[in-house]
Design a protein around this motif. Structure first.
Motif, PDB file in Angstrom:
ATOM      1  N   MET A 152       0.841  -1.181   0.000  1.00  0.00           N
ATOM      2  CA  MET A 152       0.000   0.000   0.000  1.00  0.00           C
ATOM      3  C   MET A 152       0.879   1.235   0.000  1.00  0.00           C
ATOM      4  SD  MET A 152      -1.170   0.621   3.950  1.00  0.00           S
ATOM      5  CE  MET A 152      -1.193   2.377   3.799  1.00  0.00           C
ATOM      6  N   GLY A 153       0.289   2.354  -0.425  1.00  0.00           N
ATOM      7  CA  GLY A 153       0.998   3.616  -0.421  1.00  0.00           C
ATOM      8  C   GLY A 153       0.549   4.476  -1.583  1.00  0.00           C
ATOM      9  N   VAL A 154       1.081   5.673  -1.606  1.00  0.00           N
ATOM     10  CA  VAL A 154       0.717   6.619  -2.649  1.00  0.00           C
ATOM     11  C   VAL A 154       1.260   6.165  -3.998  1.00  0.00           C
ATOM     12  CG1 VAL A 154       0.617   8.560  -1.022  1.00  0.00           C
ATOM     13  CG2 VAL A 154       2.749   8.085  -2.249  1.00  0.00           C
ATOM     14  N   SER A 155       0.724   6.739  -5.043  1.00  0.00           N
ATOM     15  CA  SER A 155       1.189   6.437  -6.392  1.00  0.00           C
ATOM     16  C   SER A 155       2.681   6.743  -6.495  1.00  0.00           C
ATOM     17  CB  SER A 155       0.404   7.280  -7.397  1.00  0.00           C
ATOM     18  OG  SER A 155       0.771   6.927  -8.707  1.00  0.00           O
ATOM     19  N   GLY A 156       3.409   5.854  -7.152  1.00  0.00           N
ATOM     20  CA  GLY A 156       4.824   6.086  -7.389  1.00  0.00           C
ATOM     21  C   GLY A 156       5.748   5.598  -6.288  1.00  0.00           C
ATOM     22  N   CYS A 157       5.210   5.001  -5.235  1.00  0.00           N
ATOM     23  CA  CYS A 157       6.057   4.560  -4.117  1.00  0.00           C
ATOM     24  C   CYS A 157       6.730   3.213  -4.387  1.00  0.00           C
ATOM     25  CB  CYS A 157       5.272   4.521  -2.808  1.00  0.00           C
ATOM     26  SG  CYS A 157       4.035   3.208  -2.722  1.00  0.00           S
ATOM     27  N   GLY A 158       6.289   2.499  -5.417  1.00  0.00           N
ATOM     28  CA  GLY A 158       6.908   1.219  -5.753  1.00  0.00           C
ATOM     29  C   GLY A 158       6.048   0.003  -5.477  1.00  0.00           C
ATOM     30  N   MET A 201      -8.278  10.502 -13.235  1.00  0.00           N
ATOM     31  CA  MET A 201      -6.910  10.725 -12.754  1.00  0.00           C
ATOM     32  C   MET A 201      -6.036  11.328 -13.855  1.00  0.00           C
ATOM     33  SD  MET A 201      -6.148   7.444 -10.273  1.00  0.00           S
ATOM     34  CE  MET A 201      -6.922   6.187 -11.303  1.00  0.00           C
ATOM     35  N   ALA A 202      -6.167  10.809 -15.064  1.00  0.00           N
ATOM     36  CA  ALA A 202      -5.369  11.320 -16.179  1.00  0.00           C
ATOM     37  C   ALA A 202      -5.659  12.797 -16.432  1.00  0.00           C
ATOM     38  CB  ALA A 202      -5.636  10.495 -17.439  1.00  0.00           C
ATOM     39  N   ALA A 203      -6.882  13.235 -16.095  1.00  0.00           N
ATOM     40  CA  ALA A 203      -7.263  14.641 -16.267  1.00  0.00           C
ATOM     41  C   ALA A 203      -6.834  15.490 -15.069  1.00  0.00           C
ATOM     42  CB  ALA A 203      -8.776  14.741 -16.459  1.00  0.00           C
ATOM     43  N   GLY A 204      -6.138  14.869 -14.111  1.00  0.00           N
ATOM     44  CA  GLY A 204      -5.637  15.619 -12.968  1.00  0.00           C
ATOM     45  C   GLY A 204      -6.649  15.798 -11.850  1.00  0.00           C
ATOM     46  N   GLN A 205      -7.701  14.982 -11.849  1.00  0.00           N
ATOM     47  CA  GLN A 205      -8.730  15.073 -10.808  1.00  0.00           C
ATOM     48  C   GLN A 205      -8.563  13.919  -9.823  1.00  0.00           C
ATOM     49  OE1 GLN A 205     -12.420  14.925 -12.914  1.00  0.00           O
ATOM     50  NE2 GLN A 205     -12.092  16.869 -13.952  1.00  0.00           N
ATOM     51  N   ARG A 263      10.374   9.952  -8.838  1.00  0.00           N
ATOM     52  CA  ARG A 263      10.152   8.630  -9.430  1.00  0.00           C
ATOM     53  C   ARG A 263       8.993   8.672 -10.426  1.00  0.00           C
ATOM     54  NH1 ARG A 263      10.753   4.231  -4.490  1.00  0.00           N
ATOM     55  NH2 ARG A 263      12.965   4.601  -4.082  1.00  0.00           N
ATOM     56  N   MET A 264       7.942   9.394 -10.068  1.00  0.00           N
ATOM     57  CA  MET A 264       6.785   9.483 -10.964  1.00  0.00           C
ATOM     58  C   MET A 264       7.163  10.181 -12.271  1.00  0.00           C
ATOM     59  SD  MET A 264       3.683  10.330  -8.326  1.00  0.00           S
ATOM     60  CE  MET A 264       2.346  10.218  -9.544  1.00  0.00           C
ATOM     61  N   ARG A 265       7.973  11.228 -12.181  1.00  0.00           N
ATOM     62  CA  ARG A 265       8.386  11.947 -13.394  1.00  0.00           C
ATOM     63  C   ARG A 265       9.239  11.061 -14.305  1.00  0.00           C
ATOM     64  NH1 ARG A 265       8.160  16.425  -9.832  1.00  0.00           N
ATOM     65  NH2 ARG A 265      10.254  16.107  -9.034  1.00  0.00           N
ATOM     66  N   ALA A 266       9.921  10.081 -13.713  1.00  0.00           N
ATOM     67  CA  ALA A 266      10.813   9.212 -14.483  1.00  0.00           C
ATOM     68  C   ALA A 266      10.088   8.030 -15.128  1.00  0.00           C
ATOM     69  CB  ALA A 266      11.925   8.691 -13.575  1.00  0.00           C
ATOM     70  N   PHE A 271      -0.959   6.729 -16.205  1.00  0.00           N
ATOM     71  CA  PHE A 271      -2.113   7.633 -16.187  1.00  0.00           C
ATOM     72  C   PHE A 271      -2.117   8.591 -14.999  1.00  0.00           C
ATOM     73  CE2 PHE A 271      -3.474   3.683 -14.121  1.00  0.00           C
ATOM     74  CZ  PHE A 271      -3.943   4.161 -12.905  1.00  0.00           C
ATOM     75  N   MET A 272      -1.369   8.301 -13.963  1.00  0.00           N
ATOM     76  CA  MET A 272      -1.400   9.115 -12.744  1.00  0.00           C
ATOM     77  C   MET A 272      -0.391  10.248 -12.846  1.00  0.00           C
ATOM     78  SD  MET A 272      -2.851   9.350  -9.838  1.00  0.00           S
ATOM     79  CE  MET A 272      -2.712   9.553  -8.090  1.00  0.00           C
ATOM     80  N   PRO A 273      -0.870  11.492 -12.921  1.00  0.00           N
ATOM     81  CA  PRO A 273       0.067  12.615 -13.028  1.00  0.00           C
ATOM     82  C   PRO A 273       0.656  12.995 -11.666  1.00  0.00           C
ATOM     83  CG  PRO A 273      -2.179  13.431 -13.089  1.00  0.00           C
ATOM     84  CD  PRO A 273      -2.254  11.916 -13.045  1.00  0.00           C
ATOM     85  N   VAL A 274       1.846  13.550 -11.693  1.00  0.00           N
ATOM     86  CA  VAL A 274       2.519  14.004 -10.474  1.00  0.00           C
ATOM     87  C   VAL A 274       1.665  15.040  -9.743  1.00  0.00           C
ATOM     88  CG1 VAL A 274       4.604  15.114  -9.559  1.00  0.00           C
ATOM     89  CG2 VAL A 274       4.784  13.515 -11.464  1.00  0.00           C
ATOM     90  N   SER A 275       0.860  15.776 -10.473  1.00  0.00           N
ATOM     91  CA  SER A 275       0.025  16.820  -9.865  1.00  0.00           C
ATOM     92  C   SER A 275      -0.958  16.268  -8.830  1.00  0.00           C
ATOM     93  CB  SER A 275      -0.733  17.596 -10.941  1.00  0.00           C
ATOM     94  OG  SER A 275      -1.627  16.732 -11.636  1.00  0.00           O
ATOM     95  N   LEU A 276      -1.251  14.963  -8.878  1.00  0.00           N
ATOM     96  CA  LEU A 276      -2.190  14.370  -7.912  1.00  0.00           C
ATOM     97  C   LEU A 276      -1.496  13.809  -6.666  1.00  0.00           C
ATOM     98  CD1 LEU A 276      -4.805  12.503 -10.138  1.00  0.00           C
ATOM     99  CD2 LEU A 276      -5.032  14.671  -8.922  1.00  0.00           C
ATOM    100  N   LEU A 277      -0.184  13.855  -6.656  1.00  0.00           N
ATOM    101  CA  LEU A 277       0.543  13.261  -5.536  1.00  0.00           C
ATOM    102  C   LEU A 277       0.200  13.937  -4.205  1.00  0.00           C
ATOM    103  CD1 LEU A 277       2.523  11.108  -4.676  1.00  0.00           C
ATOM    104  CD2 LEU A 277       4.390  12.702  -5.195  1.00  0.00           C
TER     105      LEU A 277
END
Length: 171
Positions: free
Chosen positions: A1-7, A38-42, A107-110, A115-121
């Motif tokens: 479990m964890g936020v998007s991009g944590c691995g 999510m892809a739309a930043g919501q 990590r998310m930028r890389a 579909f999950m943008p960094v803006s939602l982190l």
């Protein structure tokens, strides 16, 4: 479990392989409407996540009934989400992949084509409720190498008592 991009996907896949279990990638069960949102930043709401979590809960329950091991990669950001997932198997344990927002954003930028943008982190960190003392699981520091994280998870699972109404946390 964890936020998007944590691995979650990488560690979940490696852990499943080490245990000889199936790996279920939670993102694969999002309805298209969630992915589009999510892809739309919501950010997703609790209502958006409910049906998605229920599908994952059913897969957990199926594995329990069939007595098959299963590792699930799923954000499970809130206690209420984890409680819902535990309805599929009261013995469910969570590994919270924890790290700083700056590290996870890098990590998310890389990672390409997700579909999950960094803006939602930031919204994910706002929603995140770390494991509580009465929850069965452990917290892992994502600054460590994946092989070490998997080793720590394996050791914790080995040492974790079985779930019971009086002792839900384990380790």
């Amino acid at each position: 479990m964890g936020v998007s991009g944590c691995g979650k996907s990488e560690i979940g896949s490696r852990l499943a392989q080490a245990l000889g279990f199936a790996h279920l990638e939670g993102d694969a069960f999002h309805p298209q409407s969630n992915i589009d949102k999510m892809a739309a930043g919501q950010p997703l709401t609790d209502l958006d996540r409910r049906d998605w979590l229920m599908v994952i809960r059913e897969r957990i329950a199926e594995a329990r009934v069939l007595q098959q091991g299963l590792v699930v990669s799923c954000s499970a950001l809130k206690r209420s989400y984890r409680d819902l997932l535990r309805q599929g198997d009261e013995g469910l344990a969570f590994a919270h992949l924890d790290g700083a927002m700056e590290l996870i954003a890098a990590r998310m930028r890389a990672r390409p084509n997700h579909f999950m943008p960094v803006s939602l982190l930031e919204s994910q960190f706002r929603d995140l409720e770390p494991l509580q003392r009465d929850e069965r699981g452990l917290t892992l520091d994502i600054r460590q190498e994946p092989v070490e994280l998997v080793s720590q998870a394996l050791r914790a699972l080995q040492d974790m008592p079985a779930a019971s109404p009086d002792n839900d946390r384990g380790g």
